[in-house]
Each structure stands twice: as C-alpha cells, then as structure tokens.
Motif scaffolding. Sequence first.
Motif, PDB file in Angstrom:
ATOM      1  N   LEU A  83       0.832  -1.210   0.000  1.00 37.47           N
ATOM      2  CA  LEU A  83       0.000   0.000   0.000  1.00 37.47           C
ATOM      3  C   LEU A  83       0.864   1.256   0.000  1.00 37.47           C
ATOM      4  O   LEU A  83       0.542   2.245  -0.663  1.00 37.47           O
ATOM      5  N   ALA A  84       1.971   1.205   0.746  1.00 32.63           N
ATOM      6  CA  ALA A  84       2.879   2.356   0.805  1.00 32.63           C
ATOM      7  C   ALA A  84       3.446   2.658  -0.573  1.00 32.63           C
ATOM      8  O   ALA A  84       3.532   3.821  -0.986  1.00 32.63           O
ATOM      9  N   VAL A  85       3.821   1.617  -1.321  1.00 30.26           N
ATOM     10  CA  VAL A  85       4.355   1.796  -2.669  1.00 30.26           C
ATOM     11  C   VAL A  85       3.291   2.373  -3.595  1.00 30.26           C
ATOM     12  O   VAL A  85       3.530   3.327  -4.345  1.00 30.26           O
ATOM     13  N   VAL A  86       2.088   1.810  -3.533  1.00 29.33           N
ATOM     14  CA  VAL A  86       1.001   2.233  -4.419  1.00 29.33           C
ATOM     15  C   VAL A  86       0.607   3.690  -4.169  1.00 29.33           C
ATOM     16  O   VAL A  86       0.347   4.452  -5.101  1.00 29.33           O
ATOM     17  N   LEU A  87       0.547   4.086  -2.895  1.00 33.28           N
ATOM     18  CA  LEU A  87       0.084   5.426  -2.546  1.00 33.28           C
ATOM     19  C   LEU A  87       1.201   6.474  -2.500  1.00 33.28           C
ATOM     20  O   LEU A  87       0.937   7.645  -2.243  1.00 33.28           O
ATOM     21  N   ASN A  93       2.765  13.937  -4.865  1.00 33.77           N
ATOM     22  CA  ASN A  93       2.107  15.082  -5.512  1.00 33.77           C
ATOM     23  C   ASN A  93       1.485  16.022  -4.500  1.00 33.77           C
ATOM     24  O   ASN A  93       1.578  17.250  -4.642  1.00 33.77           O
ATOM     25  N   PHE A  94       0.829  15.484  -3.479  1.00 39.41           N
ATOM     26  CA  PHE A  94       0.225  16.329  -2.443  1.00 39.41           C
ATOM     27  C   PHE A  94       1.297  17.119  -1.686  1.00 39.41           C
ATOM     28  O   PHE A  94       1.122  18.310  -1.399  1.00 39.41           O
ATOM     29  N   LEU A  95       2.414  16.460  -1.376  1.00 45.41           N
ATOM     30  CA  LEU A  95       3.495  17.132  -0.657  1.00 45.41           C
ATOM     31  C   LEU A  95       4.084  18.270  -1.490  1.00 45.41           C
ATOM     32  O   LEU A  95       4.309  19.381  -0.979  1.00 45.41           O
ATOM     33  N   PHE A  96       4.330  18.017  -2.772  1.00 46.95           N
ATOM     34  CA  PHE A  96       4.930  19.042  -3.620  1.00 46.95           C
ATOM     35  C   PHE A  96       3.934  20.137  -3.982  1.00 46.95           C
ATOM     36  O   PHE A  96       4.323  21.269  -4.259  1.00 46.95           O
ATOM     37  N   ALA A  97       2.631  19.803  -3.976  1.00 47.03           N
ATOM     38  CA  ALA A  97       1.620  20.846  -4.163  1.00 47.03           C
ATOM     39  C   ALA A  97       1.647  21.807  -2.981  1.00 47.03           C
ATOM     40  O   ALA A  97       1.545  23.031  -3.148  1.00 47.03           O
ATOM     41  N   THR A  98       1.811  21.250  -1.774  1.00 47.37           N
ATOM     42  CA  THR A  98       1.912  22.075  -0.570  1.00 47.37           C
ATOM     43  C   THR A  98       3.171  22.942  -0.608  1.00 47.37           C
ATOM     44  O   THR A  98       3.127  24.140  -0.298  1.00 47.37           O
ATOM     45  N   LEU A  99       4.298  22.327  -0.990  1.00 47.94           N
ATOM     46  CA  LEU A  99       5.557  23.074  -1.093  1.00 47.94           C
ATOM     47  C   LEU A  99       5.448  24.171  -2.146  1.00 47.94           C
ATOM     48  O   LEU A  99       5.906  25.302  -1.926  1.00 47.94           O
ATOM     49  N   SER A 100       4.810  23.854  -3.265  1.00 45.93           N
ATOM     50  CA  SER A 100       4.636  24.848  -4.329  1.00 45.93           C
ATOM     51  C   SER A 100       3.758  26.008  -3.867  1.00 45.93           C
ATOM     52  O   SER A 100       3.993  27.166  -4.238  1.00 45.93           O
ATOM     53  N   TYR A 101       2.746  25.690  -3.044  1.00 44.12           N
ATOM     54  CA  TYR A 101       1.883  26.753  -2.509  1.00 44.12           C
ATOM     55  C   TYR A 101       2.680  27.707  -1.619  1.00 44.12           C
ATOM     56  O   TYR A 101       2.525  28.933  -1.702  1.00 44.12           O
ATOM     57  N   HIS A 117      -1.485  23.388  -9.300  1.00 44.81           N
ATOM     58  CA  HIS A 117      -2.620  22.818 -10.020  1.00 44.81           C
ATOM     59  C   HIS A 117      -2.274  21.477 -10.660  1.00 44.81           C
ATOM     60  O   HIS A 117      -3.076  20.539 -10.616  1.00 44.81           O
ATOM     61  N   ALA A 118      -1.080  21.360 -11.235  1.00 47.95           N
ATOM     62  CA  ALA A 118      -0.684  20.115 -11.892  1.00 47.95           C
ATOM     63  C   ALA A 118      -0.561  18.977 -10.887  1.00 47.95           C
ATOM     64  O   ALA A 118      -1.054  17.864 -11.125  1.00 47.95           O
ATOM     65  N   ASN A 119       0.080  19.248  -9.752  1.00 41.94           N
ATOM     66  CA  ASN A 119       0.257  18.209  -8.736  1.00 41.94           C
ATOM     67  C   ASN A 119      -1.070  17.813  -8.091  1.00 41.94           C
ATOM     68  O   ASN A 119      -1.327  16.623  -7.871  1.00 41.94           O
ATOM     69  N   LEU A 120      -1.912  18.797  -7.801  1.00 40.50           N
ATOM     70  CA  LEU A 120      -3.204  18.486  -7.197  1.00 40.50           C
ATOM     71  C   LEU A 120      -4.095  17.701  -8.150  1.00 40.50           C
ATOM     72  O   LEU A 120      -4.758  16.736  -7.751  1.00 40.50           O
ATOM     73  N   THR A 121      -4.113  18.113  -9.415  1.00 39.13           N
ATOM     74  CA  THR A 121      -4.936  17.412 -10.405  1.00 39.13           C
ATOM     75  C   THR A 121      -4.503  15.966 -10.552  1.00 39.13           C
ATOM     76  O   THR A 121      -5.333  15.041 -10.543  1.00 39.13           O
ATOM     77  N   LEU A 122      -3.190  15.750 -10.655  1.00 43.71           N
ATOM     78  CA  LEU A 122      -2.674  14.392 -10.808  1.00 43.71           C
ATOM     79  C   LEU A 122      -2.943  13.557  -9.566  1.00 43.71           C
ATOM     80  O   LEU A 122      -3.309  12.376  -9.659  1.00 43.71           O
ATOM     81  N   ALA A 123      -2.775  14.158  -8.391  1.00 40.29           N
ATOM     82  CA  ALA A 123      -2.988  13.431  -7.134  1.00 40.29           C
ATOM     83  C   ALA A 123      -4.450  13.052  -6.956  1.00 40.29           C
ATOM     84  O   ALA A 123      -4.770  11.906  -6.618  1.00 40.29           O
ATOM     85  N   VAL A 124      -5.355  14.001  -7.188  1.00 41.76           N
ATOM     86  CA  VAL A 124      -6.787  13.734  -7.001  1.00 41.76           C
ATOM     87  C   VAL A 124      -7.276  12.686  -7.995  1.00 41.76           C
ATOM     88  O   VAL A 124      -7.991  11.746  -7.621  1.00 41.76           O
TER      89      VAL A 124
END
Length: 202
Positions: A83-87, A93-101, A117-124
């Motif tokens: 699960l850790a590998v899959v997620l 992406n969520f972490l780098f979206a936060t850093l980018s913000y 936007h790119a990281n959030l879109t891909l993550a969601v």
Amino acid sequence: MRIRLKNFTVEVSFPLIAVMTAVILYDSGITAAVCFIAVLLHEGGHLLVLWYFGSFPKKIRITLFDIAIVDRSKALMDTKKELAVVLAGVTSNFLFATLSYLLYTITGQTFFSGLIHANLTLAVFNSLPADSLDGGQALYIVLCRHFPINKAICLLDIISFIVLIPTACLGFLVLLQSKYNFTLLLTSVYLMAAIIIRKRKY
C-alpha cells in the motif's frame, strides 16, 4: 522506443512521443513543463519507496495514458508495504503541491501556481478508486484481504465504472466549456475500455 540501462529498461510508446512533440512545439507557456514535472514527481515517489524497501523495478512502461512500473517483487511484500508503494505517488504530488503553494505565497511566481494545479490534479485523479489508477490498486489490495481474488476483481470493476462514468460525463462538460480540453474525457473512456478488454480476454 526502448532504452536499456544494464538491468533496467524504459519503454516509451510512439503515440506518447508524437503527442509530447506536438505539445512542445505548440505550447508556448509553462503548462507542458509543470505537467511533466508533476508526472516525474509522482513516479519518483513510487520509485523512492520501492528503493527504500530494497526493491527496484526491472522495467518502466510509459504510454499515452499511464506509466506502468513493472516490479514482480512488489507482490512479495506485505500489505502495508505494498500500500505504501502504491500510494507513494499521490502522496508525493500532495506534498509538492503544498511546497509549491508555500513558494508561490513567497515569490508570487506563476510557475509555482502551475505546479500547485498540476500536482493536485494528478494526485486527485490518481486517488480515484478505479482500476489502473493508484486508488484502484490500493482498493484492490484491501479487497483481496477480505474476498477471493475473482470476487475482488469483480468488485473493483463495478466500483471503477461507478466512478469513471460520472468522471467521463464531467470530462465531456469540460470539453464543451473549454472547446479543446478533452484529456479527462479521453482518459476516463480509455480506462473503461481497458477494463472491458481485460474482461473479454479472461
């Protein structure tokens, strides 16, 4: 196109190369760049966790719609590690979206806004519980703990269509509104078609 690096192989489909070439030629903004970076961060998250657990894939297959990390040793991991590998991709992406913000609030640079936007879109999108997506793979791992494999696959297929049909409808609305953005619609239809083709094979 196939690239070999000792025991590691990268396969890139020709349709992807053609699309990337077209995007680079006609996109004068930063859209292509931030999307490419978000994809690299996503797959890098998977690879980093695999490496942390002492495993590394033999092959990465990159197509127009997805990137498949071929790693047979992952099946030998326990559920938590798998699960850790899959997620790891969506987490990255969520972490780098936060850093980018944070960087955007400091600098005000539109490049960081694009990365958000790119990281959030891909993550969601990858978090959706649909087959071939990270969320679907995580759901399959959980289902296999409670049901026989055949039933787990059947349940995953049903849930995938429940998720992908409204997603495709949303993609159609996006296409009507934007007049050009067909990415969500095309990807949703492709994922549903892949499920149908797989079921016909078996």
